[in-house]
Design a protein around this motif. Sequence first.
Motif, PDB file in Angstrom:
ATOM      1  N   LEU A   1      15.591  15.474  14.047  1.00  0.00           N
ATOM      2  CA  LEU A   1      14.786  14.263  14.042  1.00  0.00           C
ATOM      3  C   LEU A   1      14.385  13.989  12.600  1.00  0.00           C
ATOM      4  O   LEU A   1      13.876  14.877  11.919  1.00  0.00           O
ATOM      5  N   VAL A   2      14.638  12.757  12.125  1.00  0.00           N
ATOM      6  CA  VAL A   2      14.273  12.361  10.768  1.00  0.00           C
ATOM      7  C   VAL A   2      13.477  11.061  10.849  1.00  0.00           C
ATOM      8  O   VAL A   2      13.898  10.118  11.525  1.00  0.00           O
ATOM      9  N   LEU A   3      12.333  11.019  10.161  1.00  0.00           N
ATOM     10  CA  LEU A   3      11.527   9.809  10.041  1.00  0.00           C
ATOM     11  C   LEU A   3      11.443   9.490   8.558  1.00  0.00           C
ATOM     12  O   LEU A   3      11.126  10.380   7.755  1.00  0.00           O
ATOM     13  N   GLY A   4      11.726   8.233   8.194  1.00  0.00           N
ATOM     14  CA  GLY A   4      11.708   7.909   6.774  1.00  0.00           C
ATOM     15  C   GLY A   4      11.336   6.470   6.496  1.00  0.00           C
ATOM     16  O   GLY A   4      11.399   5.604   7.375  1.00  0.00           O
TER      17      GLY A   4
ATOM     18  N   GLY B   1      10.936  15.191   1.958  1.00  0.00           N
ATOM     19  CA  GLY B   1      11.656  14.906   0.721  1.00  0.00           C
ATOM     20  C   GLY B   1      11.966  13.437   0.515  1.00  0.00           C
ATOM     21  O   GLY B   1      11.246  12.556   0.979  1.00  0.00           O
ATOM     22  N   LEU B   2      13.063  13.179  -0.155  1.00  0.00           N
ATOM     23  CA  LEU B   2      13.480  11.854  -0.589  1.00  0.00           C
ATOM     24  C   LEU B   2      14.323  11.158   0.476  1.00  0.00           C
ATOM     25  O   LEU B   2      15.311  11.712   0.954  1.00  0.00           O
ATOM     26  N   ALA B   3      13.927   9.941   0.852  1.00  0.00           N
ATOM     27  CA  ALA B   3      14.739   9.112   1.756  1.00  0.00           C
ATOM     28  C   ALA B   3      15.641   8.226   0.905  1.00  0.00           C
ATOM     29  O   ALA B   3      15.223   7.733  -0.151  1.00  0.00           O
TER      30      ALA B   3
ATOM     31  N   ARG C   1      11.629  -0.492   4.563  1.00  0.00           N
ATOM     32  CA  ARG C   1      12.473  -0.315   5.744  1.00  0.00           C
ATOM     33  C   ARG C   1      12.182   1.063   6.311  1.00  0.00           C
ATOM     34  O   ARG C   1      12.301   2.066   5.621  1.00  0.00           O
ATOM     35  N   ASP C   2      11.748   1.121   7.580  1.00  0.00           N
ATOM     36  CA  ASP C   2      11.456   2.383   8.251  1.00  0.00           C
ATOM     37  C   ASP C   2      12.626   2.758   9.151  1.00  0.00           C
ATOM     38  O   ASP C   2      13.279   1.887   9.730  1.00  0.00           O
TER      39      ASP C   2
ATOM     40  N   ASP D   1      22.768  -2.586  -2.646  1.00  0.00           N
ATOM     41  CA  ASP D   1      21.456  -2.099  -3.065  1.00  0.00           C
ATOM     42  C   ASP D   1      21.182  -0.691  -2.547  1.00  0.00           C
ATOM     43  O   ASP D   1      21.502  -0.353  -1.429  1.00  0.00           O
ATOM     44  N   TRP D   2      20.600   0.122  -3.423  1.00  0.00           N
ATOM     45  CA  TRP D   2      20.198   1.485  -3.096  1.00  0.00           C
ATOM     46  C   TRP D   2      18.674   1.507  -3.111  1.00  0.00           C
ATOM     47  O   TRP D   2      18.051   1.066  -4.086  1.00  0.00           O
ATOM     48  N   ASN D   3      18.065   2.023  -2.053  1.00  0.00           N
ATOM     49  CA  ASN D   3      16.611   2.048  -1.923  1.00  0.00           C
ATOM     50  C   ASN D   3      16.153   3.471  -1.655  1.00  0.00           C
ATOM     51  O   ASN D   3      16.818   4.223  -0.939  1.00  0.00           O
ATOM     52  N   PHE D   4      14.992   3.817  -2.205  1.00  0.00           N
ATOM     53  CA  PHE D   4      14.489   5.188  -2.095  1.00  0.00           C
ATOM     54  C   PHE D   4      13.072   5.187  -1.545  1.00  0.00           C
ATOM     55  O   PHE D   4      12.349   4.206  -1.662  1.00  0.00           O
ATOM     56  N   GLY D   5      12.671   6.304  -0.959  1.00  0.00           N
ATOM     57  CA  GLY D   5      11.337   6.442  -0.401  1.00  0.00           C
ATOM     58  C   GLY D   5      11.075   7.888  -0.036  1.00  0.00           C
ATOM     59  O   GLY D   5      11.479   8.808  -0.742  1.00  0.00           O
ATOM     60  N   CYS D   6      10.431   8.104   1.109  1.00  0.00           N
ATOM     61  CA  CYS D   6      10.123   9.471   1.546  1.00  0.00           C
ATOM     62  C   CYS D   6      10.571   9.665   2.993  1.00  0.00           C
ATOM     63  O   CYS D   6      10.669   8.706   3.762  1.00  0.00           O
ATOM     64  N   ALA D   7      10.862  10.914   3.338  1.00  0.00           N
ATOM     65  CA  ALA D   7      11.331  11.245   4.690  1.00  0.00           C
ATOM     66  C   ALA D   7      10.817  12.613   5.089  1.00  0.00           C
ATOM     67  O   ALA D   7      10.576  13.484   4.244  1.00  0.00           O
ATOM     68  N   ILE D   8      10.652  12.794   6.381  1.00  0.00           N
ATOM     69  CA  ILE D   8      10.291  14.089   6.953  1.00  0.00           C
ATOM     70  C   ILE D   8      11.339  14.434   8.008  1.00  0.00           C
ATOM     71  O   ILE D   8      11.843  13.542   8.699  1.00  0.00           O
TER      72      ILE D   8
END
Length: 196
Positions: free
Chosen positions: A169-172, A122-124, A182-183, A140-147
């Motif tokens: 465990l979350v990777l995003g 979903g959404l990171a 940013r990972d 600042d608010w930043n968005f991306g993807c996460a598993i």
Amino acid sequence: MKSIKTQIAVIALMLVSTITIAQNNENEISSPRQGFMMELGLGGGVISIEDSEGVQTFDEAQGAISFPELKFGYFLKEDLAVTVAMPGMIYEFQDNDRHFGGVIPSLQYWVKDRWWIHGGLGLAIDSPALYDIEDNVNDDWNFGCAIMASTGYEVYKKKTFALNIQSKLVLGRAFLDGDVHRDAITFNIGIGLSCL
């Protein structure tokens, strides 16, 4: 931020307390899993952040607290639920506290009566910690993807209430301004309080 040793001690204390409470389940009465579910989680673990600008690398893991972690869902069958999980952890970045989390549609499956596995994509969300927002510094608010992948064991059940021990465990990856990203990798252990 608390030290990792302090957080490990708090987690160990939570786990021992939970196991102690779960020992008295002689008169356990549980209802079938159906309808809506909700869970609130609390835990601790580690988070590692890497910035594509090289400001911070994965070599610098931090101890972190995850609270509140929320999960809402609906049972499709007694052992399968569709959920929306909201994991997250606080971390320190350039002397500011920030939150890396997400909104993750997922599935939760009970492998055994008390043991479940849970995962989704979903959404990171990388945002300032709500108590540490400063205009033009940490806003600042930043968005991306996460598993996300998690598992848990219900140590206590009574009617529609369950108390579980879980790990997650979350990777995003969150995308920042100017082709920067940013990972994050987070791992935590904690307890969850569910209303089934």
